[in-house]
Scaffold this motif. Structure first.
Motif, mmCIF file in Angstrom:
data_model
loop_
_atom_site.group_PDB
_atom_site.id
_atom_site.type_symbol
_atom_site.label_atom_id
_atom_site.label_comp_id
_atom_site.label_asym_id
_atom_site.label_seq_id
_atom_site.Cartn_x
_atom_site.Cartn_y
_atom_site.Cartn_z
ATOM 1 N N UNK A 168 0.858 -1.187 0.000
ATOM 2 C CA UNK A 168 0.000 0.000 0.000
ATOM 3 C C UNK A 168 0.893 1.235 0.000
ATOM 4 N N UNK A 169 0.620 2.133 -0.928
ATOM 5 C CA UNK A 169 1.434 3.341 -1.081
ATOM 6 C C UNK A 169 0.576 4.561 -0.760
ATOM 7 N N UNK A 170 1.125 5.443 0.073
ATOM 8 C CA UNK A 170 0.394 6.646 0.464
ATOM 9 C C UNK A 170 1.104 7.902 0.014
ATOM 10 N N UNK A 171 1.911 8.460 0.913
ATOM 11 C CA UNK A 171 2.490 9.790 0.673
ATOM 12 C C UNK A 171 3.311 9.888 -0.616
ATOM 13 N N UNK A 172 3.975 8.795 -1.004
ATOM 14 C CA UNK A 172 4.827 8.843 -2.203
ATOM 15 C C UNK A 172 4.027 9.037 -3.485
ATOM 16 N N UNK A 173 2.702 8.803 -3.421
ATOM 17 C CA UNK A 173 1.878 8.957 -4.628
ATOM 18 C C UNK A 173 1.318 10.373 -4.770
ATOM 19 N N UNK A 174 1.453 11.191 -3.728
ATOM 20 C CA UNK A 174 0.880 12.550 -3.780
ATOM 21 C C UNK A 174 1.701 13.396 -4.762
ATOM 22 N N UNK A 175 1.048 13.832 -5.823
ATOM 23 C CA UNK A 175 1.755 14.577 -6.866
ATOM 24 C C UNK A 175 2.607 13.694 -7.742
ATOM 25 N N UNK A 176 2.608 12.376 -7.477
ATOM 26 C CA UNK A 176 3.415 11.464 -8.281
ATOM 27 C C UNK A 176 2.682 10.121 -8.453
ATOM 28 N N UNK A 177 1.504 10.142 -9.118
ATOM 29 C CA UNK A 177 0.758 8.894 -9.323
ATOM 30 C C UNK A 177 1.498 7.893 -10.201
ATOM 31 N N UNK A 178 2.546 8.366 -10.881
ATOM 32 C CA UNK A 178 3.333 7.488 -11.764
ATOM 33 C C UNK A 178 4.084 6.403 -10.997
ATOM 34 N N UNK A 179 4.156 6.530 -9.677
ATOM 35 C CA UNK A 179 4.893 5.524 -8.904
ATOM 36 C C UNK A 179 4.297 4.130 -9.103
ATOM 37 N N UNK A 180 2.985 4.045 -9.313
ATOM 38 C CA UNK A 180 2.354 2.732 -9.505
ATOM 39 C C UNK A 180 2.832 2.097 -10.818
ATOM 40 N N UNK A 181 2.820 2.874 -11.886
ATOM 41 C CA UNK A 181 3.219 2.297 -13.176
ATOM 42 C C UNK A 181 4.712 1.986 -13.197
ATOM 43 N N UNK A 182 5.514 2.817 -12.515
ATOM 44 C CA UNK A 182 6.958 2.587 -12.503
ATOM 45 C C UNK A 182 7.303 1.293 -11.754
ATOM 46 N N UNK A 183 6.628 1.064 -10.623
ATOM 47 C CA UNK A 183 6.875 -0.172 -9.871
ATOM 48 C C UNK A 183 6.444 -1.380 -10.689
ATOM 49 N N UNK A 184 5.266 -1.299 -11.298
ATOM 50 C CA UNK A 184 4.767 -2.424 -12.098
ATOM 51 C C UNK A 184 5.689 -2.718 -13.275
ATOM 52 N N UNK A 185 6.146 -1.682 -13.932
ATOM 53 C CA UNK A 185 7.031 -1.865 -15.082
ATOM 54 C C UNK A 185 8.315 -2.583 -14.653
ATOM 55 N N UNK A 186 8.856 -2.177 -13.517
ATOM 56 C CA UNK A 186 10.098 -2.806 -13.036
ATOM 57 C C UNK A 186 9.854 -4.275 -12.665
ATOM 58 N N UNK A 187 8.735 -4.543 -12.000
ATOM 59 C CA UNK A 187 8.412 -5.937 -11.649
ATOM 60 C C UNK A 187 8.290 -6.801 -12.904
ATOM 61 N N UNK A 188 7.704 -6.226 -13.956
ATOM 62 C CA UNK A 188 7.452 -7.004 -15.182
ATOM 63 C C UNK A 188 8.663 -7.137 -16.093
#
Length: 328
Positions: free
Chosen positions: A226-246
């Motif tokens: 679960x991601x909280x503060x790191x996503x504020x103003x930076x919603x791209x963190x979800x896609x970046x993590x997924x891309x790296x995992x894949x």
């Protein structure tokens, strides 16, 4: 495949944390677009819901494109929580989440949120009442304990599972730490390794980079993050993590044009949901985060927060975009 009830969340879901004054529908929209697998509303007061308080009722707003989505409630009175669960269920979310983690004084000192970590028997009774009051899956978000001397989340996990919760998110701090210090996920791993625990266990706290998400996934053996503060103003963190995992590749960060486009989308959704006056006002807290790191971010923010019309704000965002594209 990680599942909460019948909700399939993929192999390793990324969850958007419920954050007060942040996780509203406009913010959730841009996070969903960038890969959040499960999102939650801002936490909603059970007392506010049963009194039909406007602010609490408005937080029940959810949209089809957000699914799966959970409504998070908090409170100190078991009967109020039971009634609030029935009201929240009528809003037709995919699940109900109980907040046993909020550390702030006006919640915890009124016997709600993280305060329940001091009274596990009451927490168990409250959770059982919520589970019985809805046909939806019930999940819980909590902390390690009230303070360093009472890290009781291992017991909490077992007992809440026994009364029917279907997933547990643990923030790796105690209530007394608030948001200071470093999150400790070692106890989260112990819970995940407990052979009695059959429900998904999600880790929360301090995940602010692709590398950390990757390392902690392996080190702490959780079912998702679960991601909280790191996503504020930076919603791209979800896609970046997924891309790296894949792929094992670090994705390039968003361009200036992307930052501006997402900021504008967030702004437009804010106006659409709250109306012009409130939408403009509530968007002001987000500008600094969207433009963090740019050479003249302070000037951009100061200009945007001084404006009071949609057309003026759109014009400034276009000006900034044109300026940066020229520089490139």
């Amino acid at each position: 495949m990680v599942k909460i009830g019948n909700i399939e969340l993929g192999e390793f879901p990324l969850l958007l944390a419920p954050m007060e004054d942040v996780s509203d529908p406009p913010f959730r929209y841009v996070c969903k677009k960038n890969g959040a697998d499960l999102m939650y509303t801002e936490f909603i007061s059970s007392e506010g819901l049963i009194r039909d308080a406007a602010k609490s009722v408005q937080k029940l707003d959810i949209f089809e494109y957000e699914r799966p989505i959970g409504i998070q409630i908090f409170g100190s009175n078991i009967e109020s929580m039971r009634e609030a669960t029935e009201i929240a269920t009528k809003a037709n979310p995919d699940l109900i989440d109980i907040n046993y983690g909020c550390p702030v004084k006006n919640v915890a000192c009124k016997g709600a949120g993280a305060s329940l970590l001091q009274d596990i028997d009451k927490m168990v009774k409250m959770t059982a009442a919520v589970v019985k009051s809805t046909h939806l899956p019930v999940t819980v978000k909590t902390r390690l304990g009230w303070d360093d001397d009472t890290k009781n989340v291992y017991e909490v996990a077992e007992r809440l599972q026994d009364v029917g919760i279907q997933a547990l998110t643990i923030h790796g701090r105690t209530r007394s730490q608030m948001y200071k210090g470093v999150a400790d996920w070692t106890l989260i791993r112990e819970i995940k390794r407990n052979p009695r625990i059959q429900i998904p266990i999600f880790g929360n706290g301090d995940v602010d980079s692709v590398q950390k998400a990757y390392d902690w996934r392996r080190e702490f053996e959780i079912d998702g993050i679960m991601i909280g503060r790191a996503s504020i103003g930076y919603p791209w963190i979800f896609r970046e993590i997924k891309h790296f995992f894949n792929t094992g590749e670090i994705l390039a960060g968003p361009t200036i044009a992307e930052r501006l486009d997402v900021c504008r989308t967030h702004f437009d959704k804010s106006i659409e949901w709250k109306g012009e006056k409130q939408g403009i006002f509530e968007m002001r807290r987000h500008y600094a985060n969207y433009f963090k790191g740019l050479s003249n971010s302070k000037e951009i923010r100061m200009k945007l927060v001084s404006l009071n019309s949609v057309s003026e704000i759109h014009a400034v965002l276009e000006e900034i975009k044109d300026l940066y594209l020229e520089e490139v």
